[in-house]
Design a protein around this motif. Sequence first.
Motif, PDB file in Angstrom:
ATOM      1  N   GLU A 262       1.369 -10.620  -1.596  1.00  0.00           N
ATOM      2  CA  GLU A 262       2.613 -11.322  -1.869  1.00  0.00           C
ATOM      3  C   GLU A 262       3.791 -10.349  -1.970  1.00  0.00           C
ATOM      4  N   HIS A 263       3.552  -9.178  -2.608  1.00  0.00           N
ATOM      5  CA  HIS A 263       4.648  -8.244  -2.849  1.00  0.00           C
ATOM      6  C   HIS A 263       4.644  -7.040  -1.919  1.00  0.00           C
ATOM      7  N   PHE A 264       3.482  -6.692  -1.402  1.00  0.00           N
ATOM      8  CA  PHE A 264       3.368  -5.436  -0.663  1.00  0.00           C
ATOM      9  C   PHE A 264       2.531  -5.600   0.601  1.00  0.00           C
ATOM     10  N   SER A 265       2.869  -4.754   1.562  1.00  0.00           N
ATOM     11  CA  SER A 265       2.045  -4.596   2.748  1.00  0.00           C
ATOM     12  C   SER A 265       1.864  -3.091   2.933  1.00  0.00           C
ATOM     13  N   VAL A 266       0.639  -2.622   2.810  1.00  0.00           N
ATOM     14  CA  VAL A 266       0.358  -1.180   2.807  1.00  0.00           C
ATOM     15  C   VAL A 266      -0.860  -0.919   3.684  1.00  0.00           C
ATOM     16  N   ARG A 267      -0.656  -0.151   4.741  1.00  0.00           N
ATOM     17  CA  ARG A 267      -1.754   0.080   5.659  1.00  0.00           C
ATOM     18  C   ARG A 267      -2.715   1.170   5.191  1.00  0.00           C
ATOM     19  N   GLY A 268      -2.182   2.327   4.735  1.00  0.00           N
ATOM     20  CA  GLY A 268      -3.054   3.442   4.448  1.00  0.00           C
ATOM     21  C   GLY A 268      -3.632   4.011   5.736  1.00  0.00           C
ATOM     22  N   PRO A 269      -4.639   4.891   5.672  1.00  0.00           N
ATOM     23  CA  PRO A 269      -5.247   5.429   4.458  1.00  0.00           C
ATOM     24  C   PRO A 269      -4.324   6.399   3.727  1.00  0.00           C
ATOM     25  N   LEU A 270      -4.699   6.769   2.498  1.00  0.00           N
ATOM     26  CA  LEU A 270      -3.984   7.820   1.793  1.00  0.00           C
ATOM     27  C   LEU A 270      -4.179   9.120   2.560  1.00  0.00           C
ATOM     28  N   ASN A 271      -3.132   9.944   2.643  1.00  0.00           N
ATOM     29  CA  ASN A 271      -3.288  11.205   3.380  1.00  0.00           C
ATOM     30  C   ASN A 271      -3.723  12.332   2.441  1.00  0.00           C
ATOM     31  N   MET A 272      -4.833  12.077   1.788  1.00  0.00           N
ATOM     32  CA  MET A 272      -5.385  13.032   0.826  1.00  0.00           C
ATOM     33  C   MET A 272      -6.832  12.620   0.525  1.00  0.00           C
ATOM     34  N   PRO A 273      -7.748  13.579   0.394  1.00  0.00           N
ATOM     35  CA  PRO A 273      -9.125  13.198   0.065  1.00  0.00           C
ATOM     36  C   PRO A 273      -9.209  12.457  -1.286  1.00  0.00           C
ATOM     37  N   ARG A 274     -10.316  11.775  -1.488  1.00  0.00           N
ATOM     38  CA  ARG A 274     -10.513  11.017  -2.736  1.00  0.00           C
ATOM     39  C   ARG A 274     -10.297  11.947  -3.933  1.00  0.00           C
ATOM     40  N   PRO A 275      -9.598  11.467  -4.977  1.00  0.00           N
ATOM     41  CA  PRO A 275      -9.329  12.330  -6.141  1.00  0.00           C
ATOM     42  C   PRO A 275     -10.620  12.791  -6.823  1.00  0.00           C
ATOM     43  N   PRO A 276     -10.573  13.955  -7.476  1.00  0.00           N
ATOM     44  CA  PRO A 276     -11.763  14.466  -8.159  1.00  0.00           C
ATOM     45  C   PRO A 276     -12.396  13.437  -9.102  1.00  0.00           C
TER      46      PRO A 276
ATOM     47  N   GLY B 212       5.484  -1.315   3.958  1.00  0.00           N
ATOM     48  CA  GLY B 212       5.760  -2.729   4.204  1.00  0.00           C
ATOM     49  C   GLY B 212       6.697  -3.017   5.352  1.00  0.00           C
ATOM     50  N   LEU B 213       7.024  -2.002   6.156  1.00  0.00           N
ATOM     51  CA  LEU B 213       7.917  -2.268   7.289  1.00  0.00           C
ATOM     52  C   LEU B 213       7.114  -2.502   8.551  1.00  0.00           C
ATOM     53  N   PRO B 214       7.526  -3.465   9.362  1.00  0.00           N
ATOM     54  CA  PRO B 214       6.791  -3.723  10.597  1.00  0.00           C
ATOM     55  C   PRO B 214       6.953  -2.592  11.599  1.00  0.00           C
ATOM     56  N   GLU B 215       8.097  -1.905  11.568  1.00  0.00           N
ATOM     57  CA  GLU B 215       8.244  -0.748  12.447  1.00  0.00           C
ATOM     58  C   GLU B 215       9.241   0.260  11.864  1.00  0.00           C
ATOM     59  N   HIS B 216       9.160   1.456  12.413  1.00  0.00           N
ATOM     60  CA  HIS B 216       9.975   2.580  12.002  1.00  0.00           C
ATOM     61  C   HIS B 216      11.438   2.318  12.394  1.00  0.00           C
ATOM     62  N   PRO B 217      12.397   2.517  11.470  1.00  0.00           N
ATOM     63  CA  PRO B 217      13.805   2.327  11.847  1.00  0.00           C
ATOM     64  C   PRO B 217      14.219   3.309  12.935  1.00  0.00           C
ATOM     65  N   GLU B 218      15.190   2.941  13.753  1.00  0.00           N
ATOM     66  CA  GLU B 218      15.555   3.830  14.860  1.00  0.00           C
ATOM     67  C   GLU B 218      16.443   4.985  14.349  1.00  0.00           C
ATOM     68  N   HIS B 219      16.560   5.984  15.223  1.00  0.00           N
ATOM     69  CA  HIS B 219      17.121   7.279  14.859  1.00  0.00           C
ATOM     70  C   HIS B 219      18.482   7.198  14.152  1.00  0.00           C
ATOM     71  N   ASP B 220      19.446   6.524  14.767  1.00  0.00           N
ATOM     72  CA  ASP B 220      20.784   6.506  14.176  1.00  0.00           C
ATOM     73  C   ASP B 220      20.817   5.754  12.847  1.00  0.00           C
ATOM     74  N   ALA B 221      20.015   4.707  12.744  1.00  0.00           N
ATOM     75  CA  ALA B 221      19.938   3.963  11.480  1.00  0.00           C
ATOM     76  C   ALA B 221      19.367   4.855  10.379  1.00  0.00           C
ATOM     77  N   ARG B 222      18.368   5.668  10.728  1.00  0.00           N
ATOM     78  CA  ARG B 222      17.789   6.572   9.736  1.00  0.00           C
ATOM     79  C   ARG B 222      18.833   7.585   9.265  1.00  0.00           C
ATOM     80  N   TYR B 223      19.624   8.107  10.198  1.00  0.00           N
ATOM     81  CA  TYR B 223      20.639   9.096   9.809  1.00  0.00           C
ATOM     82  C   TYR B 223      21.768   8.472   8.994  1.00  0.00           C
ATOM     83  N   ALA B 224      22.126   7.239   9.302  1.00  0.00           N
ATOM     84  CA  ALA B 224      23.162   6.580   8.513  1.00  0.00           C
ATOM     85  C   ALA B 224      22.684   6.415   7.069  1.00  0.00           C
ATOM     86  N   ARG B 225      21.422   5.997   6.923  1.00  0.00           N
ATOM     87  CA  ARG B 225      20.852   5.863   5.585  1.00  0.00           C
ATOM     88  C   ARG B 225      20.801   7.225   4.880  1.00  0.00           C
ATOM     89  N   ALA B 226      20.389   8.263   5.604  1.00  0.00           N
ATOM     90  CA  ALA B 226      20.261   9.602   5.003  1.00  0.00           C
ATOM     91  C   ALA B 226      21.603  10.112   4.502  1.00  0.00           C
TER      92      ALA B 226
END
Lengths: 441, 441
Positions: free
Chosen positions: A201-215, B145-159
Amino acid sequence: MTRHSHMRLGAFLYPTGYHVAAWRHPAVPADAGVNFAHYAELARTAERGRMDFLFLPDSSAMRGDDMDALSRTAIRYVAQFEPLTLLGALAGVTERIGLTATVSSTYTEPYHIARMIASLDHISGGRAGWNLVTSQNPFEAYNFGLPEHPEHDARYARASEYAQIVKGLWDTWSDGAWLGDKDAGRFFDPDGVRPLHHSGEHFSVRGPLNMPRPPQGHPVTIQAGSSEPGRDLAASVADVVFTAQHSREQALLFAEDVRARAVKAGRDPESVVILAGVFPYVAPTRAEAEAKVERLQDLIDPHVGLALLSSELGHVDLSGCDPDGPLPDIPVSNAGRSRRDLLVRMAAEEGLTVRQLYKRVAGSRGHRQVVGTPESVADDLEDWFRSGAADGFIVMPPQLPGGLDDFVDLVLPELRRRGLFRTEYEGRTLRDHLGLERPAR
Amino acid sequence: MTRHSHMRLGAFLYPTGYHVAAWRHPAVPADAGVNFAHYAELARTAERGRMDFLFLPDSSAMRGDDMDALSRTAIRYVAQFEPLTLLGALAGVTERIGLTATVSSTYTEPYHIARMIASLDHISGGRAGWNLVTSQNPFEAYNFGLPEHPEHDARYARASEYAQIVKGLWDTWSDGAWLGDKDAGRFFDPDGVRPLHHSGEHFSVRGPLNMPRPPQGHPVTIQAGSSEPGRDLAASVADVVFTAQHSREQALLFAEDVRARAVKAGRDPESVVILAGVFPYVAPTRAEAEAKVERLQDLIDPHVGLALLSSELGHVDLSGCDPDGPLPDIPVSNAGRSRRDLLVRMAAEEGLTVRQLYKRVAGSRGHRQVVGTPESVADDLEDWFRSGAADGFIVMPPQLPGGLDDFVDLVLPELRRRGLFRTEYEGRTLRDHLGLERPAR
């Protein structure tokens, strides 16, 4: 009934100490919140005491918008380190003690937080934990582009999904997925790492985490909810439940309730460690301990007392009321409801004036004050522990560093004489200290 | 023309080293990315060398979704610490060296990041910096949660708006606002702290920051843009510009361009420190240095080399081709035509096999490789420095820890003999090391 062979003990580090006026005490560094040497000293003291963990409170905004009122107090998150960077630094100067910090689920992204807590767990060799909260400070909203603070139940719904994602991300690597096989050219086992593909409902998160499983598999999750949704969240996701309780009987009822909810959530109730907050003044004699209380209470600025009470009650306007009269009717608000209910009940039951109430609030701010000698404080803690009202305590020293020294140097030796606390760390990780199993993936 | 009395030098710490196959080298810990003792050693080495700062690259996602391909390489952000928690820990084990990390503005909130970098600055006594980037890894989007990566100029405007907010938050406290006046009961001066009240296209942030102004005023901002909007961003907000340049002449043109843009943005061009990436192989003799190159090049897994070459050629399919045969016909694609043409021409003119070609690509990945003796490497760096092509370098050791030891133990003494690098730190903060003024509020 005792559930464990010895108590679990955390050290709550509000930088100047938990008492509202502690920063004005001559033995307290007023700049404690941004003084790393101070925190390093506290960490070493707690580690010397073989305590289970440090606990850092947090908020991502000053709690208020009246600069004059804010400028009179150190306890409204006006000037202190960000806790995850601070835990990193404390990991660098300690060896064994657990390192936990408050993280709000309301204005952060679960991927970032899963990654930072996992990172702290790797950096510290398995000593990390997080206190999952929903923001109670309505002023945070304005720092994150929201016109207003989300309401209580919405915050808890988000927190519940958030916790599920964080734990899910920690499980995206199997324990055996790390290979580092130089000859075969395999950095990790591709069959051991999977995306999370969470979509809720609140989040969409693909993963995986870019780190091995924590100790620790899962770094320790702390939760302090006491409302209905708060207790459900605690029972379903917490390894440690941190609770403010004033009577042993209420604490027992709370503990039974949380354990029953844990069973309903399909968990072993023994896997939930319940810790009660305690706000201790300790000295060799009772008179000296009481003098310590008075010393701090006398430092409370009346402006601060009234403002604090107002905010604890949900930001009601108390400016027109008589400080020496009874508490007026307080409406239910969108801020933390359990605090408001507790204070209204306390004022009614004990017939407190507004001034008496703000002194209660300003001192311990909802947590149980215990004043006495090492023996009498140990008696009190032992009673709660042996009755099963708590598996241990989160110690909230009134002033720092002195209040932590008092606990470590006076109370802990007495608890050890009674066989109630360890003399040496037996394991390496925070889960080891707390007697918690490492979760399977 | 020399702009400074000595070079500025940063240490780029991709955990196993910058070479794609470094993790397979016997002297490199394969688990470097989550090995804190390894990072602590690197930090101490760079500090022993009196280098200006450590630099941590970052990404909030594995760069790819083919687990088999990802599992063969350490360079796609598959397994490493989160950099801000790591900088905290490194602050705890170092005294003087600057501590900088990459922070993407694309998927984070400026309030959180302003707070964390300020916190690191307070913890470390003024040694913090951040490398402000826009995410180049399209796979990050799916973790937030984003369906796709924002395009280059939009990213720089935000930055650009993001950087303005972060610096604005650092200025919400005046330098004199901290009081800690116990007698008067004033924690801070209410007239010295103001909200930010930022309201823009991407963000609405009220502030103030709940922390006194950082020791450096503004922790050091690094930027590495090379596109038009990237150069404009760098020229308007960066204290340090990090650039990949292959020829001294191109580097000079780049430096002149950035300085001209800085003037247009109303800044003193001398307040922008331009550092070029350099990927050095150093040994007492040239033959030994070349043997170090070959040692790493021979460790490149053909799968990894082919995948890298494929992406450089415009994502053509090279899976069926013989690594020891000539480059097959490569169709022209829409994107990256000049790079494709360059590589195709290079292969044809020099008669390179596919393997020889991917070795060219996989080693330095866009940064300038320098191979030689301490004297010849120092000659090269001196030439760039004295010509004004760079104010110094970000050193990207091919393998770690060895490549950093080589630079510190072999090249730095030679630079010192020539008066081109410090023998001791003269100041306390990163701004001191870089010769940058502390900004007024």
